[in-house]
Design a protein around this motif. Sequence first.
Motif, short mmCIF file in Angstrom:
data_model
loop_
_atom_site.label_atom_id
_atom_site.label_comp_id
_atom_site.label_asym_id
_atom_site.label_seq_id
_atom_site.Cartn_x
_atom_site.Cartn_y
_atom_site.Cartn_z
N LEU A 141 2.44 -3.74 -0.94
CA LEU A 141 1.42 -4.75 -0.69
C LEU A 141 0.66 -5.12 -1.97
O LEU A 141 0.27 -6.27 -2.15
CB LEU A 141 0.43 -4.24 0.37
CG LEU A 141 1.06 -3.85 1.71
CD1 LEU A 141 -0.02 -3.34 2.67
CD2 LEU A 141 1.81 -5.02 2.34
N ASP A 142 0.45 -4.15 -2.82
CA ASP A 142 -0.15 -4.40 -4.14
C ASP A 142 0.15 -3.18 -5.00
O ASP A 142 1.03 -2.37 -4.66
CB ASP A 142 -1.66 -4.68 -4.03
CG ASP A 142 -2.42 -3.60 -3.29
OD1 ASP A 142 -2.06 -2.41 -3.44
OD2 ASP A 142 -3.37 -3.93 -2.56
N GLY A 143 -0.56 -3.00 -6.08
CA GLY A 143 -0.24 -1.93 -7.02
C GLY A 143 -0.45 -0.53 -6.50
O GLY A 143 0.13 0.43 -7.03
N HIS A 144 -1.27 -0.36 -5.45
CA HIS A 144 -1.52 0.98 -4.94
C HIS A 144 -1.41 1.08 -3.42
O HIS A 144 -1.75 2.11 -2.84
CB HIS A 144 -2.92 1.45 -5.38
CG HIS A 144 -4.01 0.52 -4.93
ND1 HIS A 144 -4.43 -0.55 -5.71
CD2 HIS A 144 -4.77 0.49 -3.80
CE1 HIS A 144 -5.40 -1.19 -5.06
NE2 HIS A 144 -5.61 -0.59 -3.90
N ARG A 145 -0.94 0.04 -2.76
CA ARG A 145 -0.77 0.10 -1.30
C ARG A 145 0.66 -0.28 -0.93
O ARG A 145 1.23 -1.22 -1.48
CB ARG A 145 -1.74 -0.85 -0.60
CG ARG A 145 -3.21 -0.42 -0.68
CD ARG A 145 -4.07 -1.31 0.22
NE ARG A 145 -3.81 -2.73 -0.05
CZ ARG A 145 -3.73 -3.67 0.90
NH1 ARG A 145 -3.89 -3.34 2.17
NH2 ARG A 145 -3.51 -4.92 0.57
N GLN B 77 3.00 -8.98 3.64
CA GLN B 77 2.98 -9.34 2.22
C GLN B 77 2.04 -10.51 1.93
O GLN B 77 1.55 -10.65 0.81
CB GLN B 77 4.40 -9.69 1.77
CG GLN B 77 5.29 -8.47 1.62
CD GLN B 77 6.72 -8.84 1.27
OE1 GLN B 77 7.27 -9.80 1.82
NE2 GLN B 77 7.31 -8.10 0.35
N GLY C 204 -0.84 -10.75 3.08
CA GLY C 204 -2.21 -10.25 3.08
C GLY C 204 -2.87 -10.24 4.43
O GLY C 204 -4.09 -10.00 4.52
N ASN D 237 -2.38 4.18 0.91
CA ASN D 237 -3.21 3.77 -0.24
C ASN D 237 -3.22 4.95 -1.20
O ASN D 237 -3.91 5.96 -0.99
CB ASN D 237 -4.62 3.43 0.21
CG ASN D 237 -5.45 2.80 -0.91
OD1 ASN D 237 -5.36 3.22 -2.07
ND2 ASN D 237 -6.27 1.82 -0.56
#
Length: 599
Positions: A412-416, A447, A449, A480
Amino acid sequence: MRGVGSEPLEEFVARMAERVADPGRTAAVRATGMLDSQTEAAFDRIALMASRLLEAPFGFVTFVDEQRSFWKACAGVDVADPAGRQSSVSESFCQYVIGLGEALLVDDVRLDERTMHNPSIESMGVAAWAGVPLRSPEGEVLGTVCVVDTDVRRWNDDDARLLDELSALTTELLAARRAHEDASQARAALIDVAEHVRSRGWLDVLAHLTRRLSGAKSVDEVAEAIDSNGAAVVGADRLVVGHLEAESGLIVLVGHDAGRGGERLDPTQAGSAPFALALRSGKTVAVGSRAQRVDEYPDGVMLADSLGAEATATVPLRTSEGSILGVLIACWSDEMSPGVMPLSQLEVMAEVCAQSIARARLADDRRALVASLQTALLSPPPPVAGVDLAVRYVPALDSLGFGGDWYDVVPLDGHRVAVIVGDVVGHNAAAAARMSQVRTVIATLAQTGMPISELFAGCDKVLAPRSQSTMATVAVVVVNTAQRTLTSTLAGHPTPLLASPDGSVDVLAAGLRPPLGVGSSLSRPETVSYSPGSVLLAYTDGLAETRDGDVDTDLLALSARFGRLSHLPPEQQADRLLAETSHGLGHRDDVALVVARLL
């Protein structure tokens, strides 16, 4: 009434009459010499086996010409005179099998329009009837192997398979009679078979073996059935199955306890070994002693010694179509003259074994094909920082392998990252197509959001105009890695598990709503913290369910297995979880799972 199509009654009756009177068929019946013949023990035993194994009061082996059904053997009817062992074609249920050319099982003969007016309902008290074609070696329908019950009952597929095996044995007896030019030799062969089936204990063993072979879903299961029950049927000390690998051309030994299970033998390099000769010639090779083996078959000495065999009979596993799939090796620890070996029984067993292996191979090939197609739909997970992942999909053993279970790992992003597993109802190509739809929609919405609380409602909204009938359960866990939290929501799906570094396992707290396709309400996700080294297991219900079907007990058992294995690397955990759940027998339902070690 199984075995009957939906054609109009008049057309069926006309076709039946034509086939019963067919000159080629009736000539084949007369050529057997069975009409008006005396009773023979071998045929009587087949009728008795049919009656006992299907728990029916009457069992028959019949030969049917254009006018009558002659009972070559009849269990439950005390008539020896050939004149009393027959009925007219119009009174016989065998006519329906001849008309169909296939098995016929009627649960209540009074309710089906094709049978309800048969005179035997009143004269013999027939209430339920089951029979299969008895064919000549050339394939003509000569009559039936059948059973009659005076009570209405529910027949099943195992009943049909047992009758098929007994019919095949009867055909083998007919072929043996034809093969022996000397009538006394023919009678001796039939008496030998009859004497061998005389004891009730042998009948029980044969029944158990036949049921196991009928239900075998893999080559290993066929070999295990032969190894466990086959030796007692033929009076051998051990039976070994060697199946021919199509890809390599090697013989693989399976199903024995001599320490060489799984060994691959090359027939092209085996020279005079009996297994190689049986494969090349398609004929049984009998060796009565080690001395004979050393003298005539020296290349076979090492294998026989490893099996602890003094005497052996090696029979090709030949299907009814003529294909040779391997060999069946009967072993005796003492010397035995080939003349007294039960070769006819072994050859019948080898044909049954070959047919079972052919069915198992076909099922294996189909499952492998569709599993590869399913895997193509389920792309491997991308690498995720802070998470060590393993994913698996295994099709149900009793289906073609196409199913609605899936997994997905969506950054989903850099840490999720979202870990997703789901299950669309069904085990076929349509289920796989619906699965692909649902999987794509959920991944795309995640994806873009969309909040996890709205994910399932959004999926329902997108899919509703396209697939009204799609119902699916889904679990979504957002990992996360920065905050070391797990946020979870479920749509009617089994709850994921979380193993702590010490091996203790908890059911992951998660928001719950109905399955997709049932309602569009929002879910209320729940968030928990995790410690580094914890392991997440998200799975579909095929991993946990057992035959008893107790959900709570199944979940406790899965939690215990997961906790015991949680110290292993994820790849090993996934393999062990699958293996320990199936106990080596395959899964009754599709299984998709994701194992994630949280670093």
